[in-house]
Write a protein that holds these residues in place. Structure first.
Motif, mmCIF file in Angstrom:
data_model
loop_
_atom_site.group_PDB
_atom_site.id
_atom_site.type_symbol
_atom_site.label_atom_id
_atom_site.label_comp_id
_atom_site.label_asym_id
_atom_site.label_seq_id
_atom_site.Cartn_x
_atom_site.Cartn_y
_atom_site.Cartn_z
ATOM 1 N N TYR A 142 0.848 -1.184 0.000
ATOM 2 C CA TYR A 142 0.000 0.000 0.000
ATOM 3 C C TYR A 142 0.884 1.234 0.000
ATOM 4 C CZ TYR A 142 -2.839 -3.826 1.526
ATOM 5 O OH TYR A 142 -3.443 -5.036 1.615
ATOM 6 N N SER A 143 0.353 2.284 -0.534
ATOM 7 C CA SER A 143 1.201 3.456 -0.743
ATOM 8 C C SER A 143 0.830 4.623 0.166
ATOM 9 C CB SER A 143 1.105 3.878 -2.203
ATOM 10 O OG SER A 143 -0.235 4.168 -2.500
ATOM 11 N N SER A 144 0.200 4.323 1.254
ATOM 12 C CA SER A 144 -0.247 5.408 2.130
ATOM 13 C C SER A 144 0.553 5.462 3.421
ATOM 14 C CB SER A 144 -1.714 5.229 2.473
ATOM 15 O OG SER A 144 -2.118 6.196 3.395
ATOM 16 N N THR A 145 0.718 6.638 3.905
ATOM 17 C CA THR A 145 1.337 6.809 5.208
ATOM 18 C C THR A 145 0.367 7.602 6.073
ATOM 19 O OG1 THR A 145 3.489 6.904 4.191
ATOM 20 C CG2 THR A 145 3.326 7.719 6.428
ATOM 21 N N ILE A 146 -0.056 7.009 7.147
ATOM 22 C CA ILE A 146 -0.949 7.714 8.058
ATOM 23 C C ILE A 146 -0.256 7.817 9.409
ATOM 24 C CG2 ILE A 146 -3.196 7.708 9.206
ATOM 25 C CD1 ILE A 146 -4.251 6.013 6.891
ATOM 26 N N ALA A 147 -0.048 9.008 9.869
ATOM 27 C CA ALA A 147 0.604 9.189 11.165
ATOM 28 C C ALA A 147 -0.405 9.704 12.177
ATOM 29 C CB ALA A 147 1.754 10.174 11.040
ATOM 30 N N MET A 148 -0.374 9.122 13.350
ATOM 31 C CA MET A 148 -1.312 9.544 14.384
ATOM 32 C C MET A 148 -0.580 9.624 15.711
ATOM 33 S SD MET A 148 -4.576 7.148 13.503
ATOM 34 C CE MET A 148 -3.651 5.717 12.953
ATOM 35 N N VAL A 202 -9.254 -0.013 9.897
ATOM 36 C CA VAL A 202 -9.277 0.374 11.313
ATOM 37 C C VAL A 202 -8.466 1.652 11.523
ATOM 38 C CG1 VAL A 202 -8.334 -0.280 13.582
ATOM 39 C CG2 VAL A 202 -9.763 -1.893 12.293
ATOM 40 N N SER A 203 -7.296 1.721 10.921
ATOM 41 C CA SER A 203 -6.460 2.901 11.146
ATOM 42 C C SER A 203 -7.031 4.131 10.437
ATOM 43 C CB SER A 203 -5.013 2.632 10.743
ATOM 44 O OG SER A 203 -4.967 2.231 9.405
ATOM 45 N N VAL A 204 -7.727 3.910 9.325
ATOM 46 C CA VAL A 204 -8.393 5.035 8.657
ATOM 47 C C VAL A 204 -9.504 5.592 9.561
ATOM 48 C CG1 VAL A 204 -9.885 5.688 6.720
ATOM 49 C CG2 VAL A 204 -7.804 4.362 6.297
ATOM 50 N N VAL A 205 -10.242 4.699 10.214
ATOM 51 C CA VAL A 205 -11.305 5.158 11.124
ATOM 52 C C VAL A 205 -10.696 5.950 12.289
ATOM 53 C CG1 VAL A 205 -13.113 4.427 12.747
ATOM 54 C CG2 VAL A 205 -12.943 3.348 10.486
ATOM 55 N N HIS A 206 -9.584 5.444 12.841
ATOM 56 C CA HIS A 206 -8.933 6.211 13.923
ATOM 57 C C HIS A 206 -8.461 7.573 13.424
ATOM 58 C CE1 HIS A 206 -9.070 3.559 17.380
ATOM 59 N NE2 HIS A 206 -8.737 2.526 16.616
ATOM 60 N N ASN A 250 -13.160 6.498 -0.108
ATOM 61 C CA ASN A 250 -12.926 6.582 -1.552
ATOM 62 C C ASN A 250 -11.519 7.070 -1.873
ATOM 63 O OD1 ASN A 250 -15.441 5.669 -2.129
ATOM 64 N ND2 ASN A 250 -16.329 7.686 -2.532
ATOM 65 N N TYR A 251 -11.017 7.979 -1.060
ATOM 66 C CA TYR A 251 -9.682 8.505 -1.319
ATOM 67 C C TYR A 251 -8.609 7.459 -0.974
ATOM 68 C CZ TYR A 251 -5.536 11.399 -1.237
ATOM 69 O OH TYR A 251 -4.282 11.898 -1.477
ATOM 70 N N VAL A 252 -8.769 6.836 0.184
ATOM 71 C CA VAL A 252 -7.720 5.921 0.673
ATOM 72 C C VAL A 252 -7.785 4.578 -0.047
ATOM 73 C CG1 VAL A 252 -6.752 4.801 2.722
ATOM 74 C CG2 VAL A 252 -7.733 7.092 2.910
ATOM 75 N N ASN A 284 -0.986 14.012 5.362
ATOM 76 C CA ASN A 284 0.040 13.076 4.919
ATOM 77 C C ASN A 284 -0.541 11.672 4.668
ATOM 78 O OD1 ASN A 284 2.617 12.542 4.111
ATOM 79 N ND2 ASN A 284 3.377 12.054 6.169
ATOM 80 N N ILE A 285 -1.772 11.663 4.147
ATOM 81 C CA ILE A 285 -2.433 10.401 3.819
ATOM 82 C C ILE A 285 -2.463 10.257 2.303
ATOM 83 C CG2 ILE A 285 -4.627 9.131 3.875
ATOM 84 C CD1 ILE A 285 -5.226 10.548 6.530
ATOM 85 N N THR A 286 -1.926 9.146 1.806
ATOM 86 C CA THR A 286 -1.951 8.908 0.364
ATOM 87 C C THR A 286 -2.727 7.624 0.090
ATOM 88 O OG1 THR A 286 0.196 7.857 0.583
ATOM 89 C CG2 THR A 286 0.183 10.151 -0.138
ATOM 90 N N PRO A 287 -3.267 7.490 -1.127
ATOM 91 C CA PRO A 287 -4.124 6.326 -1.396
ATOM 92 C C PRO A 287 -3.359 5.002 -1.376
ATOM 93 C CG PRO A 287 -4.421 8.051 -3.050
ATOM 94 C CD PRO A 287 -3.215 8.419 -2.261
ATOM 95 N N PHE A 288 -4.081 3.950 -1.029
ATOM 96 C CA PHE A 288 -3.587 2.580 -1.145
ATOM 97 C C PHE A 288 -3.736 2.129 -2.598
ATOM 98 C CE2 PHE A 288 -5.035 1.778 3.506
ATOM 99 C CZ PHE A 288 -3.840 2.275 3.989
ATOM 100 N N ASP A 289 -3.369 0.885 -2.867
ATOM 101 C CA ASP A 289 -3.603 0.272 -4.179
ATOM 102 C C ASP A 289 -5.094 0.291 -4.529
ATOM 103 O OD1 ASP A 289 -0.985 -0.351 -4.429
ATOM 104 O OD2 ASP A 289 -1.210 -2.489 -3.973
ATOM 105 N N VAL A 290 -5.397 0.192 -5.803
ATOM 106 C CA VAL A 290 -6.814 0.137 -6.198
ATOM 107 C C VAL A 290 -7.426 -1.223 -5.864
ATOM 108 C CG1 VAL A 290 -6.656 1.830 -8.073
ATOM 109 C CG2 VAL A 290 -6.292 -0.612 -8.561
ATOM 110 N N ASP A 291 -8.738 -1.190 -5.689
ATOM 111 C CA ASP A 291 -9.556 -2.404 -5.589
ATOM 112 C C ASP A 291 -9.230 -3.303 -4.401
ATOM 113 O OD1 ASP A 291 -10.951 -1.493 -7.733
ATOM 114 O OD2 ASP A 291 -9.894 -2.732 -9.197
#
Lengths: 411, 411
Positions: free
Chosen positions: A216-222, B292-296, B334-336, B368-375
């Motif tokens: 995955y290409s995302s970096t999420i820092a918390m 889970v980390s996106v929700v946090h 949708n973004y992530v 500093n959040i970038t998208p993951f792979d598609v699908d």
């Protein structure tokens, strides 16, 4: 001028020490979560007192070690510290609390007690291995300081104040860290249960999971506060005391199956408790869990427990097994986790020699096991249980030159 | 001839019921581990008695439901059962114990009590969703049988004997399953705490993780006995009772933050306890943990708890949130987790309408959040809390024709 160079082992816990600090900084990097949530379960933050005993083996320093040179000289203008080729601030509270504790304990009339010091420390294993280097590093630092200032006797309590599990790296062989009961941590020390040669057939394979192939290409820092697991105290009070006893007996009697089952269960429980913190700490990834299931399948195939996985705060998996099983397990690993042809054997197999013998494909086909994608593993380190820290007598070994500067800033 | 057609809801637990049977058959499929280890923590295997209370919401049957037609006729030669278009053996012990319990409870002078029956059951949601269909299925079966044989009163204890959490699908809205204390499970029943319209703003998003994009190509099947987690009793005795109370109050007061925190913690604890069984049960994968980390991160961005994840025995993640947050969270998802262009909106967004409004990319770049792979996600189901099982009056709704045969074997 005084100079001393030492090496110290990393250690791999089979009964884990888990600390989850209240303030945690964690980074989700491309779906692999790295927490600066060191292993722990501390009674006290500054003294690094754990809430349960832990038990580990120190690993062969000829394969992996921390190496530290300390020079003390009236010609040095100030204290300096280099770690892995980069100068660090000397203001680290933990470094200074170790230095102070050592100086408090030594002969106060030593002429070089007030001289400045240069410290140069290195790990001989790639940091990419994701192996906790702070335990070996602080054990090496404290051991070298003790030699520099002529201290005899217990120093594991001082190493503990640098990095909790560093206290276990002060000894070779099989080591127990007693949690102790003193509020000041005076009895929270490590003890060698058995020397390195007690169970000479024991081997360790470290499967380094390929972090460079990010899915995955995302970096999420918390940055968040963490609620410690409500399960951690049940573990500390009810589960660990019995496991420590059973495991010590299994090591004494070289009862591999009992040893292995406890090691696997304790690793699982550590990660269960990390998952039960809030927000959850997740160290193992899909590849780590795949390795775990391969070990279970291997044991099932052998109709006996012949290998035990254990994972620390990362995606790598460490496998304890006897020498007689190494070839077979490596052939399983090679089949299930193939490597691409452009990675040389030398890059891929590190540490003690590994004889290559691949198992008949028909065995795996019969078990309905097919290979995963290539290059999920970065490399495999083969090592064994080894001795504790030691002084290197050879002058060539010093990392500092006569002026107290690192001989090489690149290695 | 008698015929009845009913629908019943699936339910999504926020305080989990966890059962880990001693004998377990689990399959590691391409690094995603599917366990036929149903959620549980049973006191008794046949009666399906749990060791702690659990609490769930029943979800809108117009979005997802099980649908069952049962016909009883003197012209039927034998009992028959079709599930999702395929004929099944009628010899299932659980099916028969539900049928027997219903017949034991009804008026024994009913003329059709001894007629044979045809049962045809379907889920209107793709089984690929990996959503537990047995709860809705058994609730629907038992509800339809009760209607067929004219039973009034409590039937959740009967549904429970088909599939533990099926008892919660007997009621709509917010439902508590009391573990009870009777050895025969007479008081292990479900109870509606609040009707579906109590908290009308509540929404549920189900993120269906893409299982077709397998990362690994291996299948390892193992059959082993499982040591239940030693932590499970601590959870049942110490953790759950307090959580049930706090959660019920939070639902009563529509206190979303408290509701959400407990839901997330309880999901994490369920998966922690599964990981602490031996061999470990692992349901969530890297994608689940990424959600889970996106929700946090979303909650942190909102500076309040605005969404709560919860996971059952699979990699999918269910998110509870209020209607006012749905658009924002979906724009984060949708973004992530971008989808490829060839997947239509209609395929991707299911259930209740979702207004499309994408958040400014700058927000994510700032975080500093970038998208993951598609699908990585297959699709998103948008639903809400709904009513319990009901009888469909329309004759067109019957899944069986006048001869007791499925109208269609394909749907």
């Amino acid at each position: 001028m005084k100079i001393v160079t030492c090496v110290a082992p990393i250690n791999m816990a089979v009964i884990k020490y888990c600390k989850c600090p209240w303030l945690i900084f964690y980074i989700l990097t491309r779906c692999e979560i790295f927490f600066h949530c060191f292993l722990g379960g501390k009674r006290d933050d500054d003294l690094i007192l754990p809430i349960n005993d832990s038990l580990s083996a120190s690993l062969n320093t000829h394969v992996m070690c921390a190496k530290t040179t300390i020079m003390s000289s009236p010609n040095l203008k100030e204290n300096k510290f280099w770690l892995n080729g980069k100068e660090q601030t000397f203001n680290s509270p933990r470094l200074n609390s170790c230095l102070k504790a050592i100086k408090d304990r030594c002969d106060q009339s030593l002429p070089h007690l007030n001289w400045s010091i240069s410290i140069c420390s290195e790990n001989n294993f790639p940091t990419a291995a994701g192996l906790a280097s702070s335990a070996a590093g602080y054990a090496c630092l404290v051991y070298a300081l003790a030699k520099l200032y002529g201290i005899e006797g217990e120093i594991s309590d001082i190493a503990r104040q640098g990095s909790g599990s560093a206290c276990r790296s002060i000894y070779g062989g099989w080591v127990q860290w007693h949690k102790g009961s003193s509020p000041l941590g005076l009895d929270s020390i490590a003890q060698q249960l058995f020397p390195a040669n007690h169970w000479p057939e024991m081997r360790i394979l470290i499967l380094v999971v390929n972090d460079t192939r990010k899915k995955y290409s995302s970096t999420i820092a918390m940055k968040r506060s963490v609620d410690t697991s409500t399960l951690i105290h049940h573990r500390a009070n009810r589960v660990v005391p019995e496991r420590i006893q059973t495991l010590s007996r299994a090591i004494a009697e070289k009862d591999f199956a009992t040893f292995a089952e406890i090691a696997m269960k304790d690793s699982n429980q550590l990660h269960a408790i990390c998952l039960d913190t809030f927000p959850p700490c997740v160290y193992m990834n899909d590849v780590s869990h795949a390795i775990v299931s391969v070990v279970h399948a291997f044991n099932e195939y052998k109709n006996d427990i012949k290998a035990a996985y254990t994972c620390d705060a990362g995606s790598n998996v460490c496998i304890y097994l006897l020498e007689s099983e190494v070839q077979d397990l490596v052939s399983w690993i090679n089949y299930v986790f193939p490597k691409s042809a452009d990675i040389t054997q030398q890059e891929y197999y590190r540490g003690l020699p590994l004889e290559q013998r691949n198992m008949d494909k028909a065995v795996f086909e019969g078990l309905n096991i097919t290979p995963f994608d290539v290059d999920l593993l970065k490399y495999i380190i083969h090592t064994n249980v080894g001795d504790g820290p030691e002084v290197l007598k050879d002058e060539q070994a010093h990392l500092l030159d006569d002026n107290g500067c690192p001989k090489s800033l690149h290695f």
